[in-house]
Design an enzyme around this catalytic site. Structure first.
Site: not given
Length: 643
Positions: A288, A376, A404
């Site tokens: 990344k 979540e 969610r």
């Protein structure tokens, strides 16, 4: 600074132009694409690190696949900048995430190359599988369906559900697992440990390379001898890794790991995989922030770094003097204070410790803080389990991500009246991330749930005191909803005070017009009142503080003493504060005009917070204009006493 897109990149208007290049030119276009992203994002901030990490993959996919006929789905979409640039939006990328500009995420309405709109994680495999099944039912067996998903997103329950379904589908879907060991913060899950065991086993990788040469290029037909070799391979893999291959146990053929920064290798691998039917997964290893050294070193900070020097990567900080703190930092500091006073308090976050500032508690109380990964639903029920056993969990989830876990809030917390403290960060308009990230539905969603307390602080001191009050409440779940960004109070670290549940306060005494607010927009109302004094207009102001239970005594006062009530909220006007006040007025048969200001009944696109609040007509100037208009046209309805 004039930003140029490079000699080769400047000539690429679509993937068709990309396909004309040779291997060396592909390397060069990767270099130019990476630099172009760096140059643009250094001046127009966005999600940097993720897109830098998949430059080679992006080029390889559009080089090999026949997009847009072949379907390419980017999970979350943080990494899709290169994709946008290569698909006809090179110049438009200069206005990425800006008001009226292009979205920071793939969006179906924006381009035929954006096969599916994304913004939240773990959705790509489900979407790609649906598209693959649709193609099969429609008689198209040649179309490729590619889902690019990170190792962080793979921890989401939805991704695992999709893998389970894909394994029995016999569908033509390719899952590319972009493994960089990080989502926004470092991954800390069992799945990450498993992927590490694969990527670090040299014996396993030698075996995979050899087996692939035998099995990977034979197309759809596999002989009995090949099946036998495959079984032997799986047995050896299991003994090497001390566990079976997770993906292949779900009937998904696994290939890799492959260097995700070797463009020519990726092209070769993808061409080979196009000939193999059925569900398959390619595991690539990337870095990344690749190509900008500070972004490679500090991957969390450079996920979305703001302004920076494109040559050195050095962050550019504006000297704004001493500012009020961010709401998230008030949460992060306050939970530590409370945890020192109450040993039952624990902190929970689904993969956002730095985003919500729970990382502060992680540093001093690691045994009492839990990053559960992008999960979540699990985070909420995990908190419920803790609460059922006598703990006091503070579960911090971004407002738009809390959507969610709506079922878990109802079923596992509210029905059982468990004392979980749900802290919803990023409530309201969040700015440049746009429609997928605005936290505007939380108050209307949660207001309808029984047994639940719903609050929103007007400033940092109220946030602090609501957190203090919440951990003392042991009979009901307690929601505290606060916005992204800074508050208004520099001197916020005051002694704790209990805030009576369901009670607000009257901040200004006026006449004719009452401003009824919830949360941070109360500060806009206060500013508007100061501006209106010069025009001889004097509204009252009621800070409700709690949406549920709502302070009916304050509303009675507002209805009896004013002709018009203007409600102000940074959430959807349908079902929120405005709806609450209208319901109250109807219940007690007041003849008072109620005008809700807030987020209208449509999805709000990207732009700065100020621009979008102005568009929604609940910023300070809009409040002033609304009140002036009412005063000039005398639209107030004469009041009658309540029956």
């Amino acid at each position: 600074m004039i930003i140029k897109s490079g000699e080769i990149l400047s000539k690429i208007e679509s993937p068709a132009d990309l396909k004309k290049l040779n291997g060396d030119q592909l390397k060069e276009v990767c270099k130019e694409l990476r630099q172009y992203i760096i140059d643009i994002i250094s001046q127009n901030p966005g999600h940097l690190g993720a897109s830098l990490g998949v430059v080679e993959l992006t080029v390889a996919l559009h080089y090999v696949m026949n997009t847009p006929d072949d379907k390419l789905i980017w999970d979350v979409g943080h990494q899709a900048y290169g994709h946008k640039i290569l698909t006809g939006r090179r110049d438009a990328f200069r206005n990425n995430r800006k008001y009226k500009g292009i979205s920071g995420f793939p969006k179906m309405a924006e381009s035929e190359y954006d096969a599916f709109g994304v913004g939240h994680s773990s959705t790509s495999i489900s979407a790609a599988l649906g598209m693959a099944i649709a193609s099969k039912l429609q008689g198209n067996t040649e179309r490729q369906h590619v889902a690019v998903i990170g190792d962080g997103s793979m921890t989401g329950g939805m991704a695992l559900e999709a893998l389970n379904n894909a394994g029995v589908s016999d569908s033509n879907v390719l899952i590319i697992l972009n493994d960089n060991g990080i989502s926004i913060d470092k991954s800390s899950t069992a799945l990450k440990n498993y992927l590490t065991s694969i990527t670090t086993s040299k014996t396993y990788n030698r075996l995979k390379d050899y087996a692939w040469k035998i099995l990977g290029k034979r197309g759809e037909e596999v002989s009995e001898s090949q099946r036998l070799i495959s079984q032997i391979e799986n047995a050896i893999k299991g003994s090497i890794l001390e566990k079976s291959n997770f993906f292949e146990s779900l009937n998904i053929r696994y290939f890799g790991p492959v260097d995700g920064h070797n463009i020519n290798k990726l092209v070769k691998v993808l061409k080979d995989l196009k000939t193999i039917r059925g569900p398959k997964l390619l595991h690539i290893i990337t870095t990344k922030g690749k190509g900008l050294k500070p972004a490679e070193i500090n991957q969390t900070k450079y996920h979305a770094p703001g302004l920076f020097n494109p040559k050195t990567g050095e962050l550019i900080k504006k000297d704004l003097g001493i500012l009020p703190p961010k709401y998230q930092d008030v949460f992060g500091e306050t939970i530590i204070e409370l945890a020192r006073l109450n040993d039952k308090i624990v902190g929970i976050t689904p993969a956002m410790p730095s985003g919500c500032s729970l990382n502060k508690m992680m540093e001093v109380m690691p045994e009492r803080t839990f990053d559960v990964g992008i999960a979540e639903q699990h985070a909420v029920t995990f908190a419920a389990g803790l609460a059922s056993s006598g703990m006091t969990p503070f579960c911090n989830i971004y407002s738009s991500f809390m959507q969610r876990a709506y079922d878990q809030v109802i079923h596992d917390i509210a029905i059982q009246k468990l004392p979980v403290v749900l802290c919803m960060d990023r409530g309201g308009i969040v700015g440049e991330d746009g429609a997928t990230h605005h936290g505007v539905f939380d108050m209307s969603m949660f207001r309808s749930i029984p047994n639940l307390i719903l609050s929103a602080p007007m400033n940092e001191v109220e946030l602090r005191n609501l957190m203090y009050t919440a951990q003392l409440e042991n009979n009901s779940p307690f929601c505290i909803r606060y916005p992204r960004g800074r508050g208004v109070t520099k001197d916020w670290e005051k002694p704790f005070n209990i805030l009576p549940i369901g009670k607000g306060e009257k901040l200004s005494e006026g006449k004719e017009i009452a401003l009824v607010t919830i949360g941070h927009p109360g500060n806009f109302a206060q500013e508007a009142i100061w501006m209106l004094k010069e025009k001889n207009i004097f509204p009252s102001h009621y800070n409700m503080r709690f949406l549920k239970p709502i302070d009916e005594s304050l509303l009675h006062d507002a209805c009896k003493s004013h002709k018009t009530i203007i409600t102000i909220e940074d959430g959807t006007v349908i079902g929120g504060l405005g709806s609450s006040v209208i319901e109250f007025v109807n219940k007690f048969k007041y003849e008072v005009n109620v005008m809700p200001l807030g987020v209208p009944d449509r999805f709000i696109e990207q732009g700065s917070v100020d621009e979008l609040m102005q568009e929604c007509n609940f910023d300070t100037n809009s409040i002033v204009e609304t009140i002036e208009s009412l005063s000039q046209t005398n639209l107030q309805i004469p009041q009658k006493k309540a029956i």
